[in-house]
Design an enzyme around this catalytic site. Sequence first.
Site, PDB file in Angstrom:
ATOM      1  N   LEU A  70      27.570  26.262  29.794  1.00 50.24           N
ATOM      2  CA  LEU A  70      27.323  25.410  28.622  1.00 50.24           C
ATOM      3  C   LEU A  70      27.840  23.993  28.896  1.00 50.24           C
ATOM      4  O   LEU A  70      27.147  23.004  28.657  1.00 50.24           O
ATOM      5  CB  LEU A  70      28.042  25.996  27.396  1.00 50.24           C
ATOM      6  CG  LEU A  70      27.560  27.384  26.977  1.00 50.24           C
ATOM      7  CD1 LEU A  70      28.717  28.241  26.515  1.00 50.24           C
ATOM      8  CD2 LEU A  70      26.534  27.280  25.872  1.00 50.24           C
ATOM      9  N   SER A  71      29.077  23.904  29.374  1.00 49.03           N
ATOM     10  CA  SER A  71      29.688  22.602  29.633  1.00 49.03           C
ATOM     11  C   SER A  71      29.344  22.144  31.047  1.00 49.03           C
ATOM     12  O   SER A  71      28.875  22.941  31.875  1.00 49.03           O
ATOM     13  CB  SER A  71      31.211  22.699  29.463  1.00 49.03           C
ATOM     14  OG  SER A  71      31.757  23.566  30.452  1.00 49.03           O
ATOM     15  N   ASN A  88      26.291  33.566  33.099  1.00 49.63           N
ATOM     16  CA  ASN A  88      27.376  32.613  32.871  1.00 49.63           C
ATOM     17  C   ASN A  88      28.659  33.389  33.165  1.00 49.63           C
ATOM     18  O   ASN A  88      29.134  34.137  32.321  1.00 49.63           O
ATOM     19  CB  ASN A  88      27.367  32.102  31.429  1.00 49.63           C
ATOM     20  CG  ASN A  88      28.459  31.054  31.216  1.00 49.63           C
ATOM     21  OD1 ASN A  88      29.369  30.922  32.033  1.00 49.63           O
ATOM     22  ND2 ASN A  88      28.374  30.320  30.117  1.00 49.63           N
ATOM     23  N   ALA A 125      35.061  31.986  33.261  1.00 46.61           N
ATOM     24  CA  ALA A 125      36.173  31.664  34.173  1.00 46.61           C
ATOM     25  C   ALA A 125      36.050  32.360  35.529  1.00 46.61           C
ATOM     26  O   ALA A 125      36.573  31.865  36.537  1.00 46.61           O
ATOM     27  CB  ALA A 125      37.506  32.001  33.518  1.00 46.61           C
ATOM     28  N   ASP A 168      29.931  38.911  45.387  1.00 43.77           N
ATOM     29  CA  ASP A 168      29.438  39.979  46.268  1.00 43.77           C
ATOM     30  C   ASP A 168      28.435  40.877  45.552  1.00 43.77           C
ATOM     31  O   ASP A 168      27.464  41.328  46.165  1.00 43.77           O
ATOM     32  CB  ASP A 168      30.602  40.830  46.783  1.00 43.77           C
ATOM     33  CG  ASP A 168      31.370  40.154  47.905  1.00 43.77           C
ATOM     34  OD1 ASP A 168      30.925  39.089  48.378  1.00 43.77           O
ATOM     35  OD2 ASP A 168      32.425  40.684  48.305  1.00 43.77           O
ATOM     36  N   GLU A 204      22.947  30.624  37.938  1.00 36.87           N
ATOM     37  CA  GLU A 204      24.277  30.479  37.328  1.00 36.87           C
ATOM     38  C   GLU A 204      24.187  29.413  36.239  1.00 36.87           C
ATOM     39  O   GLU A 204      23.649  28.344  36.482  1.00 36.87           O
ATOM     40  CB  GLU A 204      25.259  30.036  38.419  1.00 36.87           C
ATOM     41  CG  GLU A 204      26.649  29.720  37.905  1.00 36.87           C
ATOM     42  CD  GLU A 204      27.518  29.029  38.964  1.00 36.87           C
ATOM     43  OE1 GLU A 204      27.216  29.117  40.178  1.00 36.87           O
ATOM     44  OE2 GLU A 204      28.491  28.374  38.563  1.00 36.87           O
ATOM     45  N   ASN A 256      35.222  35.665  27.219  1.00 35.07           N
ATOM     46  CA  ASN A 256      35.522  34.730  26.126  1.00 35.07           C
ATOM     47  C   ASN A 256      34.282  34.114  25.475  1.00 35.07           C
ATOM     48  O   ASN A 256      34.400  33.413  24.469  1.00 35.07           O
ATOM     49  CB  ASN A 256      36.497  33.618  26.582  1.00 35.07           C
ATOM     50  CG  ASN A 256      37.801  34.189  27.100  1.00 35.07           C
ATOM     51  OD1 ASN A 256      38.464  34.929  26.376  1.00 35.07           O
ATOM     52  ND2 ASN A 256      38.146  33.911  28.343  1.00 35.07           N
ATOM     53  N   ARG A 310      37.835  23.838  37.588  1.00 30.85           N
ATOM     54  CA  ARG A 310      36.517  24.282  37.119  1.00 30.85           C
ATOM     55  C   ARG A 310      35.362  23.706  37.947  1.00 30.85           C
ATOM     56  O   ARG A 310      34.217  24.118  37.806  1.00 30.85           O
ATOM     57  CB  ARG A 310      36.288  23.849  35.666  1.00 30.85           C
ATOM     58  CG  ARG A 310      37.178  24.556  34.696  1.00 30.85           C
ATOM     59  CD  ARG A 310      36.780  24.211  33.276  1.00 30.85           C
ATOM     60  NE  ARG A 310      37.889  24.424  32.383  1.00 30.85           N
ATOM     61  CZ  ARG A 310      38.221  25.607  31.841  1.00 30.85           C
ATOM     62  NH1 ARG A 310      37.493  26.674  32.072  1.00 30.85           N
ATOM     63  NH2 ARG A 310      39.268  25.696  31.059  1.00 30.85           N
ATOM     64  N   HIS A 330      35.067  30.618  38.948  1.00 29.70           N
ATOM     65  CA  HIS A 330      35.940  29.832  39.813  1.00 29.70           C
ATOM     66  C   HIS A 330      36.727  30.662  40.825  1.00 29.70           C
ATOM     67  O   HIS A 330      37.331  30.107  41.722  1.00 29.70           O
ATOM     68  CB  HIS A 330      36.880  28.997  38.923  1.00 29.70           C
ATOM     69  CG  HIS A 330      36.145  28.326  37.793  1.00 29.70           C
ATOM     70  ND1 HIS A 330      35.138  27.407  38.016  1.00 29.70           N
ATOM     71  CD2 HIS A 330      36.211  28.482  36.438  1.00 29.70           C
ATOM     72  CE1 HIS A 330      34.639  27.021  36.844  1.00 29.70           C
ATOM     73  NE2 HIS A 330      35.276  27.652  35.870  1.00 29.70           N
TER      74      HIS A 330
HETATM   75  C1  DQA Z   1      31.953  27.963  31.137  1.00 23.86           C
HETATM   76  C2  DQA Z   1      32.872  27.054  31.955  1.00 23.86           C
HETATM   77  C3  DQA Z   1      34.046  27.840  32.524  1.00 23.86           C
HETATM   78  O1  DQA Z   1      34.911  26.984  33.283  1.00 23.86           O
HETATM   79  C4  DQA Z   1      34.854  28.457  31.400  1.00 23.86           C
HETATM   80  O2  DQA Z   1      35.897  29.256  31.935  1.00 23.86           O
HETATM   81  C5  DQA Z   1      34.033  29.213  30.427  1.00 23.86           C
HETATM   82  C6  DQA Z   1      32.718  28.709  30.057  1.00 23.86           C
HETATM   83  C7  DQA Z   1      30.813  27.193  30.443  1.00 23.86           C
HETATM   84  O3  DQA Z   1      29.861  27.852  30.000  1.00 23.86           O
HETATM   85  O4  DQA Z   1      30.870  25.979  30.315  1.00 23.86           O
HETATM   86  O5  DQA Z   1      34.489  30.201  29.860  1.00 23.86           O
HETATM   87  O6  DQA Z   1      31.359  28.909  32.019  1.00 23.86           O
END
Ligand code: DQA
Length: 145
Positions: free
Chosen positions: A100-101, A73, A76, A86, A97, A10, A110, A79
Site C-alpha cells: 500500500l505504502s 502483500n 513486514a 523460498d 509483490e 497486521n 523497509r 523485509h
Molecule cells: C506494507 C509495508 C511493510 O513495510 C509493512 O510492514 C506493512 C505493510 C505496505 O503494504 O505498505 O505491514 O507491506
Amino acid sequence: MKFIVIHGPNLNLLGTREVEIYGKITLNEINKQLKKIASENEIDLRIFQSNGEGEIIDFIHAQRNWAEGIIINPAAYTHYSYAIRDAISSVDIPTVEVHLSDIKKREPFRRKSVIKAVCVKQISGLGWKSYLEAIRFLHSSLLAR
Ligand code: DQA
C-alpha cells in the site's frame, strides 16, 4: 484465470492501523473491490490473510495446483522472510509483490525486499490500488502468453 491474493501480518487491522500511512480503507473493503474487478474479468480469486509466516507458506503450498497467479502483500515479512521467498520460488507461479505504502520512501529497513527477486513485478505506493494494478498486470501478461 485463477489468482490467489495473500495479505500478510497486521493487514487485518487496516482501517484503524496507522491511518496516516495506510489510509482508512479496511481489508474487507479492499477485498470487495478486488472481487468486483475479478468477476468483471472472469478471474476466480481466493483471498487469504494471516499473521503467521508458516500459515502463509502452507496456503501457497495448498493452492499451488489451483493458482495461476499470486498477488502477495507480505507486509513486514517482505523485509526478512527467506522462507516466504523460498515458498514462492518453489511453486513456479507468476507472483506480484504489492504494498500500500511506498516502501522506497520509508524507514531504511523497509526499503529492502527479500521477496522482490522471485516476483515478476513489485507494485508499491498506490494504496489499495496496488492490488488492483497487480491483478491487471497478471491478467494481461497471462493473456499474452
Ligand atoms: C506494507 C509495508 C511493510 O513495510 C509493512 O510492514 C506493512 C505493510 C505496505 O503494504 O505498505 O505491514 O507491506
